[in-house]
Design an enzyme around this catalytic site. Structure first.
Site, PDB file in Angstrom:
ATOM      1  N   GLY A 152      -5.227   1.450  54.756  1.00 28.70           N
ATOM      2  CA  GLY A 152      -6.532   1.026  54.258  1.00 28.70           C
ATOM      3  C   GLY A 152      -6.970   1.891  53.090  1.00 28.70           C
TER       4      GLY A 152
ATOM      5  N   SER B 119       1.994   1.851  58.323  1.00 33.37           N
ATOM      6  CA  SER B 119       0.833   1.093  58.785  1.00 33.37           C
ATOM      7  C   SER B 119       1.248  -0.053  59.695  1.00 33.37           C
ATOM      8  CB  SER B 119       0.061   0.537  57.590  1.00 33.37           C
ATOM      9  OG  SER B 119      -0.970  -0.320  58.045  1.00 33.37           O
TER      10      SER B 119
ATOM     11  N   GLY C 261     -21.549  -2.204  48.966  1.00 28.53           N
ATOM     12  CA  GLY C 261     -21.572  -1.202  47.912  1.00 28.53           C
ATOM     13  C   GLY C 261     -21.161   0.169  48.373  1.00 28.53           C
TER      14      GLY C 261
ATOM     15  N   PHE D 109     -29.931  -0.174  48.618  1.00 27.08           N
ATOM     16  CA  PHE D 109     -29.282  -0.358  49.912  1.00 27.08           C
ATOM     17  C   PHE D 109     -30.197   0.208  50.975  1.00 27.08           C
ATOM     18  CE2 PHE D 109     -25.131  -1.154  51.992  1.00 27.08           C
ATOM     19  CZ  PHE D 109     -24.680  -2.150  51.169  1.00 27.08           C
TER      20      PHE D 109
ATOM     21  N   PHE E 153       4.213   0.199  64.083  1.00 26.25           N
ATOM     22  CA  PHE E 153       3.112   0.578  64.979  1.00 26.25           C
ATOM     23  C   PHE E 153       3.343   1.992  65.518  1.00 26.25           C
ATOM     24  CE2 PHE E 153       0.935   0.874  69.033  1.00 26.25           C
ATOM     25  CZ  PHE E 153      -0.331   0.450  68.672  1.00 26.25           C
TER      26      PHE E 153
ATOM     27  N   ASP F  24      -6.343   3.298  67.305  1.00 24.45           N
ATOM     28  CA  ASP F  24      -5.041   3.929  67.603  1.00 24.45           C
ATOM     29  C   ASP F  24      -4.962   5.347  67.038  1.00 24.45           C
ATOM     30  OD1 ASP F  24      -4.748   1.206  68.037  1.00 24.45           O
ATOM     31  OD2 ASP F  24      -3.365   0.928  66.366  1.00 24.45           O
TER      32      ASP F  24
ATOM     33  N   GLN G  63     -21.901   2.735  65.503  1.00 21.32           N
ATOM     34  CA  GLN G  63     -22.941   2.051  64.736  1.00 21.32           C
ATOM     35  C   GLN G  63     -22.953   0.548  65.021  1.00 21.32           C
ATOM     36  OE1 GLN G  63     -22.936   1.627  60.151  1.00 21.32           O
ATOM     37  NE2 GLN G  63     -24.693   2.912  60.642  1.00 21.32           N
TER      38      GLN G  63
ATOM     39  N   HIS H 299     -24.278  -2.752  63.395  1.00 21.79           N
ATOM     40  CA  HIS H 299     -24.835  -3.295  62.159  1.00 21.79           C
ATOM     41  C   HIS H 299     -25.861  -4.358  62.535  1.00 21.79           C
ATOM     42  CE1 HIS H 299     -25.200  -5.113  58.229  1.00 21.79           C
ATOM     43  NE2 HIS H 299     -24.471  -4.142  57.713  1.00 21.79           N
TER      44      HIS H 299
ATOM     45  N   LEU I 151     -19.524  -9.859  59.294  1.00 28.44           N
ATOM     46  CA  LEU I 151     -20.545  -9.035  58.658  1.00 28.44           C
ATOM     47  C   LEU I 151     -21.315  -9.808  57.586  1.00 28.44           C
ATOM     48  CD1 LEU I 151     -21.792  -6.221  58.037  1.00 28.44           C
ATOM     49  CD2 LEU I 151     -19.917  -5.874  56.436  1.00 28.44           C
TER      50      LEU I 151
ATOM     51  N   GLU J  16     -25.630  -5.577  54.313  1.00 28.20           N
ATOM     52  CA  GLU J  16     -26.960  -4.986  54.187  1.00 28.20           C
ATOM     53  C   GLU J  16     -27.556  -5.258  52.804  1.00 28.20           C
ATOM     54  OE1 GLU J  16     -27.391  -1.232  56.156  1.00 28.20           O
ATOM     55  OE2 GLU J  16     -27.912  -0.294  54.259  1.00 28.20           O
TER      56      GLU J  16
ATOM     57  N   ARG K 128     -29.730   1.496  59.632  1.00 28.45           N
ATOM     58  CA  ARG K 128     -29.142   0.463  60.484  1.00 28.45           C
ATOM     59  C   ARG K 128     -29.529   0.608  61.946  1.00 28.45           C
ATOM     60  NH1 ARG K 128     -23.147   0.122  57.579  1.00 28.45           N
ATOM     61  NH2 ARG K 128     -23.915  -1.048  55.781  1.00 28.45           N
TER      62      ARG K 128
ATOM     63  N   HIS L 132     -19.934  -1.948  64.499  1.00 29.72           N
ATOM     64  CA  HIS L 132     -19.554  -1.984  63.092  1.00 29.72           C
ATOM     65  C   HIS L 132     -18.775  -0.755  62.620  1.00 29.72           C
ATOM     66  CE1 HIS L 132     -19.818  -3.000  58.861  1.00 29.72           C
ATOM     67  NE2 HIS L 132     -20.473  -1.893  58.591  1.00 29.72           N
ATOM     68  N   TYR L 133     -19.221   0.430  63.024  1.00 27.69           N
ATOM     69  CA  TYR L 133     -18.609   1.629  62.439  1.00 27.69           C
ATOM     70  C   TYR L 133     -18.569   2.756  63.463  1.00 27.69           C
ATOM     71  CZ  TYR L 133     -17.508   5.333  59.106  1.00 27.69           C
ATOM     72  OH  TYR L 133     -16.898   6.375  58.444  1.00 27.69           O
TER      73      TYR L 133
ATOM     74  N   ARG M 152     -24.443   6.386  60.221  1.00 26.43           N
ATOM     75  CA  ARG M 152     -23.983   6.340  58.834  1.00 26.43           C
ATOM     76  C   ARG M 152     -24.912   5.473  57.997  1.00 26.43           C
ATOM     77  NH1 ARG M 152     -21.249   2.880  55.755  1.00 26.43           N
ATOM     78  NH2 ARG M 152     -20.393   1.548  57.394  1.00 26.43           N
TER      79      ARG M 152
ATOM     80  N   SER N 138     -19.461   4.680  53.365  1.00 24.74           N
ATOM     81  CA  SER N 138     -18.134   4.771  53.999  1.00 24.74           C
ATOM     82  C   SER N 138     -17.020   4.663  52.971  1.00 24.74           C
ATOM     83  CB  SER N 138     -17.958   3.706  55.074  1.00 24.74           C
ATOM     84  OG  SER N 138     -17.930   2.416  54.514  1.00 24.74           O
TER      85      SER N 138
END
Lengths: 240, 567
Positions: free
Chosen positions: B14, B37, B52, B117, B157, B212, B231, B233, B243, B246, B277, B346-347, B381, B386
C-alpha cells in the site's frame, strides 16, 4: 423468486472446466461480489476469485457477468432484472483457478509504456510544478484507469494477438504524454509506434464501452496516433 | 521450501510500503528490495482513501497549528514530540509526489489547491478530487516501476516473523498462486501491512484489511500499542459501508435526522458537521438511540442522512467519486436526494509500538502507516492525517531500513522456527477436522465487535464481547478447511487471517476493559469523562501464551497542556 440462480464456470488447478450452479437467497446479497462471498463462505469453500475494496476503485474483481466484462463489486443486483446470473472468468487472460486469471502479462504491458513522469531535473522537489486547470484537464480523465483489465477482455485485437499492448497500457502512455509535467513524450511514442502498438487498434470502441470508470481508451489511442504522425513528420522533415 | 534473499523486505504494497520501497531504492541502487504483499499493490486498501492529506503549504498556516489540531484531535494521547516532527516532514512529500505525476487538484494559478476538513483550524487538506488515495497509489506504484532494485512479490501471504537474538532474519510466506511455502531472508524488514478495520462487520475497509501485520509482529514478541482505539467514520454508506468522504461535510454537506433537522449543534456547537470523527459518530448514534434515526429500505440498520443537495454545484468537480458511488450502489442522485449513512469501522489508531523514526523493539524491524502506532493519532485520528503519514514516515522507514541493510550482513535463517511454521500450517491447521466453518466464525466475530466493542462501550458489553471472543478462539481450534488444493487456496488464507483477527480482537477488548475512561474513539458510558490523572498513557499489549499482557507507557508532552476538548 426469492433466490438467484448463479451459474459459474469453474476451472480447477489442473485446467479441467465445468459449470456449477448455486442458489443464493436474495435477501443475503446485493452485488455479484457479495454473492460470490456468500457462496465461498457457506456453499462451496473451494470457489476462487479475486476481490478487495468492494467499491470499484482497486480493480481486483473483473469478470464476465452475463457475457460481458464487469466489476463484480459494482454489479448491483437490484438494478438487474432477472434471477439468473452467469459468471465466467475474464476473456483473453490465462485462467489460474476458477475466476482468478493471470494478470502479470497485463501489468508487464503497462510497465512497458513507461507509465511515470519522466523529467530531466528529477530529484529537485522544493516546489510544485505549475499546472493550470486547463493543463490538468488534458490528462485527468485518462488517469482514472483502475487497471482492472476489462478493456483487455473486451478488445477484439487482444483476442487474436496476445502481444498487442492493448487499450489500458496505451491509455497510460497517452495519460503521461498529455501531462505538462512530463518530458518523456518522444520515448513513449517510439514504444507505442511499434508493431504491437497503437496502429493495431481497429477502433471497435469496445474498450470504452466496458470501462467502469468512464475512461475513453479508444480516444486516447486516436490521440496517440495523431502524435505518432507528428513524430514521423519530424523525422522526415526535421524541425522541432 | 524456497528461500529468497532480499536486503530489505517490505511487507505490504500500500501507500506506506510503496513509499518505503522507493525511498530504499533511491538510498542505494545496490540494495535490493523485496516488496512482499498478499495483494497486487494497486489492490491495497490505500486506493480507497478519498478526501485529502494535510500539509502546511500556506504562509498563513503553521506547523504549530497542524501539530495542535492533531494533538487536540488525538484527545491528548498523541506523542507531541513525534507530531511536531511529523508535520514538518509532510510538505516535501506533497511536492515530491507532484513531480512524480500525482494529479493534485489545482488553483487557477496552477499551484496545488487545499480544502477544509474535519477539526482543522486552517484548510490544509491537499487533495486529488475525492480520489486522493487512488491517485497517490497510482503515482507511487508507477514510480516504483522505475527502479530495477525493487522486486515485487505479489500475492505472497506472510505468516510468521522469524526472530533470533532479538534480530529478524526471515519472514515465512505462502505463495498464493502456487501454494509453495516461501521464506524471505532479509537484513531488515519494514511492516507496512495496514490496519485491522475488517474486524468489524460494518466497515469502510477493503475485505483484506485483517490486521495480519499487527498479528505477525505481536506473535513475534513485538508489542502493540493503543489497540482499543478503533476509529468509526461517521459516514459509511448504508448498507455497504462504503466510505463517503469527510470532505463531503467539509465542503458544506449537512447531517439530518428523521425529522429532516440538523442535529450537530447539540453536540458540537462551533464546528457542527466539521467536528472530529469520534464526536460526529457519537452524535449520530445518540440521534438514532433517541428514535430520530431512519429505518426503512436497508434492512435492520437505522441511519441518518448526509444531505449534499445544498452543494450540488460542487459535486461533479470536488466530490465526483462519492456522487458516482451513491448513484451506482444506491441509485441515489446526490444532487437532489440525501444519502443514508451510519458510523463504520474505519481506521486502526493502534498498531506496532513504534515512533517517528519508525523503529520497534527489534533493531532491524521497522513499522509504518496504519500498521504502526507512533503515536501521531492518539485516541482519534484527524481526517486527512493518514496518507500524509504513509508518505512522510514511509520515506523515513525506507531510508532507515536501507541504512541498516547497507551496514549489516544477513543473519542465518532460524531453520527450526521456519519448520515449526510449516508444520503449523500444513500439519495442524489444514488437518483440523472439527467441522467449524471459517467464514461463520469470522462473521460471528465481526458482528460481536460491532455490537460489544463499538462506538459505545460499557463493562457489561465488553465482558460479553470478551467471553464471545474466547468461544470463537475455541471454535477456531475445531475448524475444517474444506479446500484441500495447494494452488490459490483462499480458504486457507482466510483461516490464517482469522487466526490473527482473533488475537487482535482479544487485545482490543482487553485494552478497552482496562481503560476505565472515555478518550477519543474509546467511549465508555460507565466512565464518560477523560481521566488524565490515571489514563493519559499508552496501552501496551505483549504476547504471552495465556493472552495479551497489558502494561502502560507515558505520553510525551512538549508544550500543549491537555484541556477540555470541544468542537
Amino acid at each position: 423468486m426469492d433466490e438467484y440462480t448463479v451459474e459459474i464456470k469453474r476451472t480447477d488447478v489442473d485446467g479441467k472446466t465445468r459449470m456449477q450452479t448455486f442458489k443464493v437467497p436474495k435477501d443475503k446479497v446485493s452485488t455479484v461480489l457479495e454473492t460470490l462471498l456468500y457462496i465461498k463462505g457457506y456453499l462451496d469453500q473451494t470457489l476462487t476469485f479475486r476481490y478487495s475494496c468492494g467499491m470499484e476503485i482497486c480493480g481486483s474483481c473483473g469478470m464476465e457477468i452475463n457475457g460481458k466484462p464487469h466489476m463484480a463489486c459494482s454489479f448491483v443486483l437490484d438494478n438487474f432484472k432477472g434471477d439468473k446470473i452467469l459468471i465466467e472468468p475474464l476473456k483473453h487472460f490465462k485462467i489460474l483457478r476458477d475466476l482468478a486469471v493471470d494478470i502479470d502479462p497485463f501489468f508487464d504491458k503497462y510497465k512497458a509504456v513507461k507509465p511515470y513522469v519522466i523529467r530531466n531535473d528529477d530529484g529537485n522537489y522544493q516546489k510544485e510544478l505549475l499546472q493550470t486547470p486547463k493543463q490538468f484537464d488534458e490528462y485527468i480523465d485518462y488517469s482514472m484507469c483502475i487497471k482492472c483489465g476489462l478493456c483487455m477482455a473486451a478488445c477484439p485485437i487482444e483476442g487474436s494477438d496476445e502481444n498487442y499492448l492493448g487499450p489500458a497500457p496505451l491509455t497510460a502512455a497517452w495519460r503521461f504524454i498529455a501531462d505538462n509535467r512530463d518530458q518523456g513524450k518522444k520515448m513513449r511514442l517510439e514504444i507505442v509506434s511499434g508493431a504491437e502498438g497503437a496502429s493495431r487498434c481497429h477502433f471497435a470502441g469496445e474498450c470504452t464501452e466496458v470501462c467502469p470508470k468512464g475512461v475513453n481508451p479508444s480516444f486516447a489511442i486516436q490521440k496517440l496516433r495523431s502524435s505518432m504522425i507528428g513524430l514521423e513528420f519530424q523525422k522526415l522533415f526535421g524541425g522541432k | 521450501m524456497d528461500t529468497i534473499k532480499e536486503d530489505v523486505i517490505i511487507l505490504g504494497g500500500g501507500m506506506a510500503g510503496l513509499r518505503a520501497a522507493v525511498a530504499a531504492a533511491e538510498y542505494d541502487s545496490k540494495i535490493t528490495i523485496g516488496l512482499v504483499s498478499k495483494l497486487y499493490p494497486l489492490r491495497s486498501h490505500s486506493v480507497a482513501a478519498e478526501g485529502g492529506t494535510s500539509a502546511v503549504l500556506n504562509a498563513k498556516d503553521s506547523f504549530d497549528l497542524h501539530a495542535y489540531d492533531t494533538i487536540k484531535g488525538s484527545d491528548y494521547l498523541g506523542d507531541q514530540d513525534a507530531i511536531e516532527e511529523f508535520v514538518r516532514l509532510v510538505p516535501e512529500q506533497i511536492y515530491t509526489t507532484d513531480h512524480w505525476g500525482c494529479p493534485w487538484s489545482r488553483n487557477e494559478d496552477g499551484t496545488i489547491a487545499q480544502r477544509d476538513f474535519g477539526a482543522l483550524s486552517f484548510p490544509r487538506a491537499v487533495f486529488a478530487a475525492d480520489k486522493t488515495g487512488f491517485h497517490v497509489m497510482q503515482t507511487l506504484y508507477s514510480r516504483a516501476l522505475m527502479y530495477p532494485n525493487i522486486h515485487f512479490y505479489n500475492e505472497y501471504f506472510a505468516t510468521k516473523l522469524v526472530v533470533e537474538n532479538n534480530l529478524f532474519n526471515a519472514i515465512t510466506t505462502i505463495n498464493i498462486k502456487t501454494g509453495d511455502f516461501v521464506v524471505f531472508q532479509g537484513k531488515s524488514i519494514v511492516f507496512a501491512a495496514g490496519g485491522a478495520g475488517r474486524l468489524y462487520q460494518f466497515s469502510t475497509n477493503a475485505h483484506f484489511v485483517t490486521g495480519d501485520g499487527d498479528g505477525i509482529a505481536y506473535r513475534a514478541g513485538i508489542p502493540l500499542k493503543d489497540m482499543e482505539f478503533m476509529q468509526f467514520h461517521p459516514t459509511g454508506l448504508v448498507p455497504s459501508g462504503i466510505l463517503i468522504t469527510e470532505a463531503a461535510r467539509a465542503e458544506g454537506g449537512i447531517l439530518l435526522n428523521n425529522e429532516k433537522k440538523r442535529f450537530m449543534s447539540t453536540y458540537a456547537p462551533n464546528k457542527l458537521e466539521k467536528a472530529s470523527r469520534d464526536v460526529v459518530s457519537r452524535a449520530i448514534m445518540w440521534e438514532i438511540e433517541a428514535g430520530r434515526g431512519i429505518k426503512g429500505e436497508y434492512g435492520d440498520m437505522e441511519y441518518v442522512y448526509l444531505d449534499l443537495t445544498g452543494i450540488s454545484n460542487l459535486l461533479d468537480e470536488r466530490l465526483p467519486m462519492i456522487t458516482e458511488i451513491a448513484k451506482k450502489f444506491n441509485g441515489i442522485d446526490a444532487h437532489t436526494e440525501p444519502i443514508p449513512i451510519h458510523p463504520a469501522a474505519h481506521y486502526t489508531m493502534g498498531g506496532i509500538d513504534s515512533n517517528v523514526k519508525t523503529t520497534t523493539l527489534y533493531p532491524n524491524v521497522f513499522a509504518v502507516g496504519e500498521n504502526a502506532c507512533v503515536s501521531i493519532h492518539g485516541a482519534n485520528r484527524l481526517g486527512s492525517n493518514s496518507t500524509n503519514e504513509c508518505l512522510a514516515l514511509g520515506n523515513v522507514a525506507g531510508k532507515v531500513a536501507a541504512e541498516w541493510a547497507k551496514s549489516h550482513d544477513f543473519a542465518s535463517v532460524s531453520i527450526s522456527s521456519v519448520n515449526d511454521e510449516e508444520k503449523r500450517i500444513w500439519e495442524d491447521l489444514l488437518k483440523r477436522n472439527g467441522g467449524e466453518n471459517v467464514a461463520k466464525i469470522r462473521d460471528d466475530l465481526r458482528i460481536n465487535l460491532d455490537k460489544n466493542v463499538g462506538v459505545f462501550r460499557t463493562e457489561d458489553l465488553l465482558q460479553q464481547g470478551l467471553k464471545n471472543i474466547k468461544s470463537y478462539q475455541e471454535r477456531y481450534n475445531r475448524i475444517t478447511i474444506e479446500d484441500k488444493s495447494s494452488k490459490f487456496n483462499m480458504e486457507l488464507q482466510w483461516a490464517l487471517e482469522l487466526g490473527f483477527m482473533l488475537d487482535l480482537a482479544e487485545i482490543i477488548n482487553v485494552g478497552a476493559i482496562m481503560r476505565k475512561e472515555s478518550r477519543g474513539a474509546h467511549y465508555r458510558r460507565d466512565f464518560p469523562d477523560r481521566d488524565d490523572k490515571n489514563f493519559m498513557k499508552h496501552t501496551i499489549a505483549s504476547y504471552s501464551v495465556n493472552g495479551p499482557q497489558i502494561s502502560y507507557k507515558p505520553v510525551v508532552k512538549t508544550k500543549w497542556e491537555p484541556t477540555v476538548r470541544s468542537y
